[in-house]
Design an enzyme around this catalytic site. Structure first.
Site, PDB file in Angstrom:
ATOM      1  N   CYS A 218     -28.065  15.363  37.079  1.00  0.00           N
ATOM      2  CA  CYS A 218     -28.293  13.913  37.110  1.00  0.00           C
ATOM      3  C   CYS A 218     -29.773  13.632  37.322  1.00  0.00           C
ATOM      4  O   CYS A 218     -30.346  12.707  36.735  1.00  0.00           O
ATOM      5  CB  CYS A 218     -27.479  13.267  38.226  1.00  0.00           C
ATOM      6  SG  CYS A 218     -25.697  13.570  38.146  1.00  0.00           S
ATOM      7  N   HIS A 222     -32.709  10.968  35.775  1.00  0.00           N
ATOM      8  CA  HIS A 222     -32.909   9.760  36.569  1.00  0.00           C
ATOM      9  C   HIS A 222     -33.896   9.910  37.727  1.00  0.00           C
ATOM     10  O   HIS A 222     -34.137   8.951  38.455  1.00  0.00           O
ATOM     11  CB  HIS A 222     -31.562   9.249  37.056  1.00  0.00           C
ATOM     12  CG  HIS A 222     -30.641   8.911  35.920  1.00  0.00           C
ATOM     13  ND1 HIS A 222     -30.910   7.905  35.023  1.00  0.00           N
ATOM     14  CD2 HIS A 222     -29.481   9.490  35.508  1.00  0.00           C
ATOM     15  CE1 HIS A 222     -29.944   7.844  34.117  1.00  0.00           C
ATOM     16  NE2 HIS A 222     -29.073   8.802  34.381  1.00  0.00           N
ATOM     17  N   ARG A 261     -19.111   4.512  34.359  1.00  0.00           N
ATOM     18  CA  ARG A 261     -20.467   4.848  33.902  1.00  0.00           C
ATOM     19  C   ARG A 261     -20.849   6.261  34.312  1.00  0.00           C
ATOM     20  O   ARG A 261     -21.456   7.003  33.518  1.00  0.00           O
ATOM     21  CB  ARG A 261     -21.468   3.851  34.497  1.00  0.00           C
ATOM     22  CG  ARG A 261     -22.872   4.043  33.919  1.00  0.00           C
ATOM     23  CD  ARG A 261     -22.905   3.659  32.450  1.00  0.00           C
ATOM     24  NE  ARG A 261     -24.144   4.060  31.794  1.00  0.00           N
ATOM     25  CZ  ARG A 261     -24.289   5.178  31.088  1.00  0.00           C
ATOM     26  NH1 ARG A 261     -23.283   6.032  30.962  1.00  0.00           N
ATOM     27  NH2 ARG A 261     -25.437   5.454  30.498  1.00  0.00           N
ATOM     28  N   CYS A 265     -21.921   9.495  31.904  1.00  0.00           N
ATOM     29  CA  CYS A 265     -23.176  10.236  32.079  1.00  0.00           C
ATOM     30  C   CYS A 265     -22.909  11.737  32.152  1.00  0.00           C
ATOM     31  O   CYS A 265     -23.632  12.537  31.562  1.00  0.00           O
ATOM     32  CB  CYS A 265     -23.865   9.786  33.361  1.00  0.00           C
ATOM     33  SG  CYS A 265     -25.262   8.700  33.099  1.00  0.00           S
TER      34      CYS A 265
END
Length: 304
Positions: A218, A222, A261, A265
């Site tokens: 992740c 991000h 969501r 992802c």
């Protein structure tokens, strides 16, 4: 200086420290403050930071399309905080937001009586609760998301559980979010015990772990990749990501929960996502939410 910040973020994010009684959020708070420092530094001046943070973006694009001097509270807009063109489109859509009917539906669902005469008001007398979830349940020694809390209320009152990604669930969560936003409340995630701190650490580990055939985490998109362009989209930073949910995503054409969501992802990483009601998912949501502590709740909202 910026290289030192990057190293500090990596060290804080991947290292645990001993926690004293009554101060179980000590490591989490160090993580959060390091993230804020890193993201603010990254977007202070994208043109000057090109070599450090945006090596695949031209100086012309950084000068034209990226805002600068952004501070903590700006980032609850996700990528719209710094992507000038996208923000203009976002603001135009917000003039007549497509989720208003869902908020009204959520309010009706909140007051609707169950077969036994109770309602969601029985379980959630305060509707301004979006910034308090996920929360750690000390009796069960587990993280509870707002989605799981809603379904538990339904089942406890003899009703069937809802879809965890959209539909009634997203509408009720939109109502809670809108009321929390109107009340001016902020994200306020608590870490009240050693077990809660362990749950946070498990969520953090999941966030930073590479998975799937693409070997992405992740954080790849991000944190390290925040602000970089992938095709026509600029990647949003972890800071502030969860403050707007549920969101009406233009790609979906409807409102969806945070679990929806996150699952999407993780699929994009080439990995099978954890079940929405699993310990793994709940711990991940706990970590994500804590990283936005102190930021205003601003949901529901719109995303591409």
């Amino acid at each position: 200086m910026l290289s030192k910040i990057v190293k500090a973020v990596a060290l804080v994010a991947l290292t645990s420290c001993a926690l004293n009684a009554g101060d179980y959020n000590a490591q989490a708070e160090k993580d959060r403050l390091a993230l804020v420092k890193y993201i603010e530094a990254k977007f202070k001046d994208p043109v000057k930071n090109q070599a450090q943070f945006f090596p695949y973006t031209t100086k012309e694009e950084l000068a034209t399309d990226y805002a600068k001097n952004l501070k903590f509270d700006d980032f609850n807009l996700g990528s719209y905080a710094f992507a000038k063109d996208a923000k203009e489109q976002y603001e135009a859509i917000k003039e007549m937001p497509p989720y208003e009917d869902a908020i009204d539906e959520g309010e009706a669902l909140y007051h609707k009586k169950f077969a036994n005469g109770n309602s969601f008001e029985t379980c959630f007398p305060d509707v301004t609760i979006s910034g308090e979830y996920p929360k750690f349940d000390e009796k069960r020694k587990a993280v509870i998301s707002i989605t799981s809390a809603i379904n538990e209320c339904l089942v406890a009152n003899g009703e069937k559980a809802w879809n965890t990604k959209k539909g009634h669930m997203a509408s009720l969560e939109a109502y809670f979010a809108s009321q929390t936003t109107e009340a001016g409340k902020k994200m306020d995630i608590k870490i009240p015990s050693k077990e809660a701190a362990n749950a946070y650490e498990a969520g953090k580990q999941y966030y930073y772990s590479q998975r799937g055939y693409l070997k992405l985490s992740c954080a790849s998109c991000h944190i390290q990749g925040a602000g970089q362009r992938v095709r026509n989209e600029k990647l949003s930073p972890l800071l502030g990501q969860v403050t707007q949910f549920p969101v009406h995503r233009l790609k979906w054409g409807s409102l969806g929960t945070l679990e929806r969501r996150i699952s999407g992802c993780i699929v994009d990483e080439g990995q099978v996502p954890p079940k929405d009601n699993s310990e793994e998912m709940h711990n991940l949501l706990y970590f994500l939410a804590y990283m936005s502590n102190g930021m205003a709740v601003d949901g529901p909202d719109i995303r591409k």
